[in-house]
Design a protein around this motif. Structure first.
Motif, PDB file in Angstrom:
ATOM      1  N   ASN A 132       0.847  -1.022  -0.065  1.00 26.49           N
ATOM      2  CA  ASN A 132       0.054   0.140  -0.034  1.00 26.49           C
ATOM      3  C   ASN A 132       0.809   1.219  -0.035  1.00 26.49           C
ATOM      4  N   SER A 133       1.961   1.212   0.912  1.00 28.89           N
ATOM      5  CA  SER A 133       2.658   2.471   0.709  1.00 28.89           C
ATOM      6  C   SER A 133       3.550   2.525  -0.543  1.00 28.89           C
ATOM      7  N   GLU A 134       3.901   1.614  -1.253  1.00 34.43           N
ATOM      8  CA  GLU A 134       4.489   1.461  -2.484  1.00 34.43           C
ATOM      9  C   GLU A 134       3.585   2.205  -3.621  1.00 34.43           C
ATOM     10  N   ARG A 135       2.359   1.778  -3.306  1.00 37.66           N
ATOM     11  CA  ARG A 135       1.216   2.421  -4.391  1.00 37.66           C
ATOM     12  C   ARG A 135       0.955   3.863  -4.114  1.00 37.66           C
ATOM     13  N   GLN A 136       1.060   4.373  -3.046  1.00 38.18           N
ATOM     14  CA  GLN A 136       0.896   5.597  -2.462  1.00 38.18           C
ATOM     15  C   GLN A 136       2.085   6.349  -3.022  1.00 38.18           C
ATOM     16  N   LEU A 137       3.348   5.806  -2.656  1.00 42.43           N
ATOM     17  CA  LEU A 137       4.430   6.545  -3.162  1.00 42.43           C
ATOM     18  C   LEU A 137       4.555   6.760  -4.669  1.00 42.43           C
ATOM     19  N   ALA A 138       4.092   5.688  -5.324  1.00 40.03           N
ATOM     20  CA  ALA A 138       4.036   6.110  -6.903  1.00 40.03           C
ATOM     21  C   ALA A 138       3.126   6.933  -7.333  1.00 40.03           C
ATOM     22  N   ASP A 139       1.905   6.913  -6.568  1.00 36.41           N
ATOM     23  CA  ASP A 139       0.815   7.862  -6.879  1.00 36.41           C
ATOM     24  C   ASP A 139       1.359   9.272  -6.991  1.00 36.41           C
ATOM     25  N   LEU A 140       1.940   9.602  -5.431  1.00 39.41           N
ATOM     26  CA  LEU A 140       2.635  10.882  -5.292  1.00 39.41           C
ATOM     27  C   LEU A 140       3.813  11.015  -6.192  1.00 39.41           C
ATOM     28  N   ASP A 141       4.578  10.179  -6.702  1.00 43.46           N
ATOM     29  CA  ASP A 141       5.562  10.498  -7.581  1.00 43.46           C
ATOM     30  C   ASP A 141       4.913  10.992  -8.890  1.00 43.46           C
ATOM     31  N   GLY A 142       3.886  10.427  -9.168  1.00 42.59           N
ATOM     32  CA  GLY A 142       3.052  10.836 -10.444  1.00 42.59           C
ATOM     33  C   GLY A 142       2.552  12.512 -10.615  1.00 42.59           C
ATOM     34  N   ARG A 143       1.957  12.718  -9.116  1.00 41.39           N
ATOM     35  CA  ARG A 143       1.473  13.971  -8.864  1.00 41.39           C
ATOM     36  C   ARG A 143       2.712  15.061  -8.832  1.00 41.39           C
ATOM     37  N   LEU A 144       3.774  14.493  -8.180  1.00 43.88           N
ATOM     38  CA  LEU A 144       4.872  15.396  -8.025  1.00 43.88           C
ATOM     39  C   LEU A 144       5.565  15.641  -9.605  1.00 43.88           C
ATOM     40  N   ALA A 145       5.568  14.843 -10.399  1.00 40.89           N
ATOM     41  CA  ALA A 145       5.934  14.978 -11.749  1.00 40.89           C
ATOM     42  C   ALA A 145       5.197  16.030 -12.400  1.00 40.89           C
ATOM     43  N   ASP A 146       3.729  15.685 -12.394  1.00 44.23           N
ATOM     44  CA  ASP A 146       2.707  16.674 -12.985  1.00 44.23           C
ATOM     45  C   ASP A 146       2.917  18.012 -12.415  1.00 44.23           C
ATOM     46  N   MET A 147       3.053  18.100 -11.115  1.00 38.56           N
ATOM     47  CA  MET A 147       3.311  19.514 -10.384  1.00 38.56           C
ATOM     48  C   MET A 147       4.788  20.164 -10.903  1.00 38.56           C
ATOM     49  N   GLN A 148       5.700  19.539 -11.072  1.00 40.11           N
ATOM     50  CA  GLN A 148       6.999  19.944 -11.624  1.00 40.11           C
ATOM     51  C   GLN A 148       6.730  20.477 -13.173  1.00 40.11           C
ATOM     52  N   SER A 149       5.997  19.552 -14.053  1.00 40.25           N
ATOM     53  CA  SER A 149       5.793  20.203 -15.358  1.00 40.25           C
ATOM     54  C   SER A 149       5.029  21.386 -15.452  1.00 40.25           C
ATOM     55  N   ARG A 150       4.247  21.559 -14.402  1.00 44.39           N
ATOM     56  CA  ARG A 150       3.244  22.856 -14.327  1.00 44.39           C
ATOM     57  C   ARG A 150       4.005  23.970 -13.936  1.00 44.39           C
ATOM     58  N   VAL A 151       4.925  23.646 -12.902  1.00 42.87           N
ATOM     59  CA  VAL A 151       5.982  24.718 -12.323  1.00 42.87           C
ATOM     60  C   VAL A 151       6.851  25.289 -13.489  1.00 42.87           C
TER      61      VAL A 151
END
Length: 89
Positions: free
Chosen positions: A59-78
């Motif tokens: 579950n932690s790995e899935r959440q980290l993968a989801d957060l990694d995707g969100r972080l990548a999206d935020m970086q592209s937006r920034v």
């Protein structure tokens, strides 16, 4: 005491020793079986604990993968906002 009485005494002692040995072996086997059952129960508890830990880790790995995707999206937006701000200046 005659020879016949000595044979009876020896037979009684032999039966006593035999019964003592049988009772001792019985108690020993009971203790070994009890320890084996306790070890099996402990292993079962450890297995259940490991399964819970593995599930939590997945579950932690899935959440980290989801957060990694969100972080990548935020970086592209920034980066796009920074590029737009540089163009406006």
């Amino acid at each position: 005491m005659n020879w016949h009485q000595w044979q009876e005494v020896i037979a009684v002692i032999g039966v006593f020793v035999l019964l003592t040995a049988v009772i001792t072996v019985g108690i020993w086997q009971f203790a070994v079986t009890w320890r084996a059952k306790a070890a099996l129960a402990r292993e079962h508890e450890y297995r259940a604990l490991v399964e819970r830990v593995v599930t939590a880790q997945e579950n932690s790995e899935r959440q980290l993968a989801d957060l990694d995707g969100r972080l990548a999206d935020m970086q592209s937006r920034v980066h796009s906002v920074e590029r737009i701000l540089k163009e406006v200046e």
